[in-house]
Design a protein around this motif. Sequence first.
Motif, PDB file in Angstrom:
ATOM      1  N   LEU A   1       0.833  -1.205   0.000  1.00  0.00           N
ATOM      2  CA  LEU A   1       0.000   0.000   0.000  1.00  0.00           C
ATOM      3  C   LEU A   1       0.870   1.259   0.000  1.00  0.00           C
ATOM      4  CD1 LEU A   1      -2.856  -1.036   2.479  1.00  0.00           C
ATOM      5  CD2 LEU A   1      -2.900  -1.001  -0.022  1.00  0.00           C
ATOM      6  N   THR A   2       1.472   1.544  -1.147  1.00  0.00           N
ATOM      7  CA  THR A   2       2.211   2.798  -1.307  1.00  0.00           C
ATOM      8  C   THR A   2       1.204   3.950  -1.343  1.00  0.00           C
ATOM      9  OG1 THR A   2       2.116   2.745  -3.712  1.00  0.00           O
ATOM     10  CG2 THR A   2       3.931   1.555  -2.644  1.00  0.00           C
ATOM     11  N   PRO A   3       1.658   5.205  -1.213  1.00  0.00           N
ATOM     12  CA  PRO A   3       0.717   6.339  -1.266  1.00  0.00           C
ATOM     13  C   PRO A   3      -0.059   6.417  -2.578  1.00  0.00           C
ATOM     14  CG  PRO A   3       2.808   7.025  -0.324  1.00  0.00           C
ATOM     15  CD  PRO A   3       3.019   5.633  -0.830  1.00  0.00           C
ATOM     16  N   GLU A   4       0.451   5.791  -3.633  1.00  0.00           N
ATOM     17  CA  GLU A   4      -0.217   5.849  -4.935  1.00  0.00           C
ATOM     18  C   GLU A   4      -1.147   4.655  -5.172  1.00  0.00           C
ATOM     19  OE1 GLU A   4       3.192   5.875  -4.647  1.00  0.00           O
ATOM     20  OE2 GLU A   4       3.329   8.087  -4.607  1.00  0.00           O
ATOM     21  N   THR A   5      -1.224   3.744  -4.202  1.00  0.00           N
ATOM     22  CA  THR A   5      -1.981   2.510  -4.401  1.00  0.00           C
ATOM     23  C   THR A   5      -3.376   2.600  -3.789  1.00  0.00           C
ATOM     24  OG1 THR A   5       0.047   1.189  -4.389  1.00  0.00           O
ATOM     25  CG2 THR A   5      -2.016   0.018  -4.000  1.00  0.00           C
ATOM     26  N   THR A   6      -4.378   2.233  -4.578  1.00  0.00           N
ATOM     27  CA  THR A   6      -5.753   2.101  -4.092  1.00  0.00           C
ATOM     28  C   THR A   6      -6.287   0.740  -4.513  1.00  0.00           C
ATOM     29  OG1 THR A   6      -6.185   4.488  -4.223  1.00  0.00           O
ATOM     30  CG2 THR A   6      -8.090   3.025  -4.158  1.00  0.00           C
TER      31      THR A   6
ATOM     32  N   GLU B   1     -24.570  -5.451  -1.791  1.00  0.00           N
ATOM     33  CA  GLU B   1     -23.262  -5.361  -2.439  1.00  0.00           C
ATOM     34  C   GLU B   1     -22.557  -4.077  -2.025  1.00  0.00           C
ATOM     35  OE1 GLU B   1     -21.140  -5.404  -6.863  1.00  0.00           O
ATOM     36  OE2 GLU B   1     -23.307  -5.682  -6.683  1.00  0.00           O
ATOM     37  N   LEU B   2     -21.327  -4.226  -1.549  1.00  0.00           N
ATOM     38  CA  LEU B   2     -20.527  -3.085  -1.095  1.00  0.00           C
ATOM     39  C   LEU B   2     -19.253  -2.997  -1.917  1.00  0.00           C
ATOM     40  CD1 LEU B   2     -20.775  -3.580   2.787  1.00  0.00           C
ATOM     41  CD2 LEU B   2     -22.309  -2.270   1.307  1.00  0.00           C
ATOM     42  N   ILE B   3     -18.772  -1.776  -2.088  1.00  0.00           N
ATOM     43  CA  ILE B   3     -17.490  -1.542  -2.755  1.00  0.00           C
ATOM     44  C   ILE B   3     -16.599  -0.792  -1.779  1.00  0.00           C
ATOM     45  CG2 ILE B   3     -16.294  -0.470  -4.695  1.00  0.00           C
ATOM     46  CD1 ILE B   3     -18.889  -0.670  -6.280  1.00  0.00           C
ATOM     47  N   LEU B   4     -15.450  -1.366  -1.488  1.00  0.00           N
ATOM     48  CA  LEU B   4     -14.480  -0.741  -0.585  1.00  0.00           C
ATOM     49  C   LEU B   4     -13.305  -0.200  -1.386  1.00  0.00           C
ATOM     50  CD1 LEU B   4     -14.288  -3.502   2.189  1.00  0.00           C
ATOM     51  CD2 LEU B   4     -15.910  -1.600   2.037  1.00  0.00           C
ATOM     52  N   ALA B   5     -12.873   0.997  -1.058  1.00  0.00           N
ATOM     53  CA  ALA B   5     -11.642   1.565  -1.614  1.00  0.00           C
ATOM     54  C   ALA B   5     -10.643   1.671  -0.462  1.00  0.00           C
ATOM     55  CB  ALA B   5     -11.900   2.923  -2.252  1.00  0.00           C
ATOM     56  N   ILE B   6      -9.639   0.802  -0.486  1.00  0.00           N
ATOM     57  CA  ILE B   6      -8.689   0.705   0.621  1.00  0.00           C
ATOM     58  C   ILE B   6      -7.368   1.355   0.227  1.00  0.00           C
ATOM     59  CG2 ILE B   6      -7.494  -0.885   2.172  1.00  0.00           C
ATOM     60  CD1 ILE B   6      -9.687  -2.944   1.529  1.00  0.00           C
ATOM     61  N   ARG B   7      -6.880   2.238   1.082  1.00  0.00           N
ATOM     62  CA  ARG B   7      -5.580   2.870   0.831  1.00  0.00           C
ATOM     63  C   ARG B   7      -4.915   3.163   2.169  1.00  0.00           C
ATOM     64  NH1 ARG B   7      -5.747   8.381   1.535  1.00  0.00           N
ATOM     65  NH2 ARG B   7      -7.845   9.255   1.854  1.00  0.00           N
ATOM     66  N   TYR B   8      -3.629   3.495   2.099  1.00  0.00           N
ATOM     67  CA  TYR B   8      -2.862   3.769   3.301  1.00  0.00           C
ATOM     68  C   TYR B   8      -2.352   5.199   3.258  1.00  0.00           C
ATOM     69  CZ  TYR B   8       0.880   3.457   6.802  1.00  0.00           C
ATOM     70  OH  TYR B   8       1.694   3.675   7.882  1.00  0.00           O
ATOM     71  N   ALA B   9      -2.614   5.957   4.327  1.00  0.00           N
ATOM     72  CA  ALA B   9      -2.134   7.331   4.433  1.00  0.00           C
ATOM     73  C   ALA B   9      -0.907   7.335   5.346  1.00  0.00           C
ATOM     74  CB  ALA B   9      -3.226   8.237   4.993  1.00  0.00           C
ATOM     75  N   PRO B  10       0.311   7.419   4.773  1.00  0.00           N
ATOM     76  CA  PRO B  10       1.521   7.335   5.596  1.00  0.00           C
ATOM     77  C   PRO B  10       1.725   8.586   6.445  1.00  0.00           C
ATOM     78  CG  PRO B  10       2.095   7.844   3.327  1.00  0.00           C
ATOM     79  CD  PRO B  10       0.615   7.593   3.344  1.00  0.00           C
ATOM     80  N   ALA B  11       2.469   8.414   7.525  1.00  0.00           N
ATOM     81  CA  ALA B  11       2.848   9.559   8.349  1.00  0.00           C
ATOM     82  C   ALA B  11       3.939  10.351   7.629  1.00  0.00           C
ATOM     83  CB  ALA B  11       3.346   9.084   9.704  1.00  0.00           C
ATOM     84  N   GLU B  12       4.160  11.567   8.086  1.00  0.00           N
ATOM     85  CA  GLU B  12       5.166  12.434   7.454  1.00  0.00           C
ATOM     86  C   GLU B  12       6.558  11.794   7.568  1.00  0.00           C
ATOM     87  OE1 GLU B  12       6.801  17.051   7.720  1.00  0.00           O
ATOM     88  OE2 GLU B  12       5.187  16.349   9.037  1.00  0.00           O
ATOM     89  N   GLY B  13       7.241  11.687   6.443  1.00  0.00           N
ATOM     90  CA  GLY B  13       8.584  11.117   6.411  1.00  0.00           C
ATOM     91  C   GLY B  13       8.624   9.604   6.342  1.00  0.00           C
ATOM     92  N   GLU B  14       7.487   8.959   6.334  1.00  0.00           N
ATOM     93  CA  GLU B  14       7.453   7.490   6.292  1.00  0.00           C
ATOM     94  C   GLU B  14       7.817   6.988   4.901  1.00  0.00           C
ATOM     95  OE1 GLU B  14       4.286   3.857   7.231  1.00  0.00           O
ATOM     96  OE2 GLU B  14       3.746   5.945   7.630  1.00  0.00           O
TER      97      GLU B  14
END
Length: 219
Positions: free
Chosen positions: A55-60, A136-149
């Motif tokens: 889950l990079t910042p660009e990954t959804t 039916e549900l649709i999930l959009a999962i992403r990771y919001a990194p902390a500053e400098g991570e």
Amino acid sequence: MKEWIAQRKRIGIWAGAALAALVFVLSSLFPKTSYHVEKYHVVLEEGEQERDIVLTPETTVLFSFSVGETNVGGVQPCLDWGAESCPPGVLCVDVWQVSADGEQDYVGQGSAPLNAGLRRSYTYVALPHEGALCGELILAIRYAPAEGEESYPSLIATDRDMDECLTVVNGEPYAGDLLMYYASEQDTYPLLFDAKLICLLLICVALTMGNAQKKEVRR
């Protein structure tokens, strides 16, 4: 004197019955919510393999699946960060509900920090909703990194490709599904039966005492 004591007892019993009736009404109007954890996919079948989605910042990761008539309150996707220290960022989950005519209605976003006690965990994210979140549900999962991570956790998927679900990573179809629990919600009325029973019992006692006193007066 005996009549005065009996009258006071009847008043106390009727007051108790009224209080039990009030508890019954309030319990009916204001139910409590209980949560039950349901398994979507947590045990690998024979020949099934795990796959990591970093889950990079660009990954959804979009994940579409059906929960039937179950009212969902949150989801628990499985994440692994491959190190002892837990990433300080936040897991974000947007949710859409698909209506009977195929319309995708955006519900909102939930977020939660990762479970710092484990290097791999099912992170619970509460989902916002008004009314029943089911079907039916649709999930959009992403990771919001902390500053400098600079290192990011992985979402754990499998190579199980099913018709009942659809996984899309950065706009590309993904042959597999996710390891995940979800939590269902149910309204409970813990005091309803007891309050009703006590109310009826006290009314019967009060009426019995009243009839007994009338017979005694006639004598």
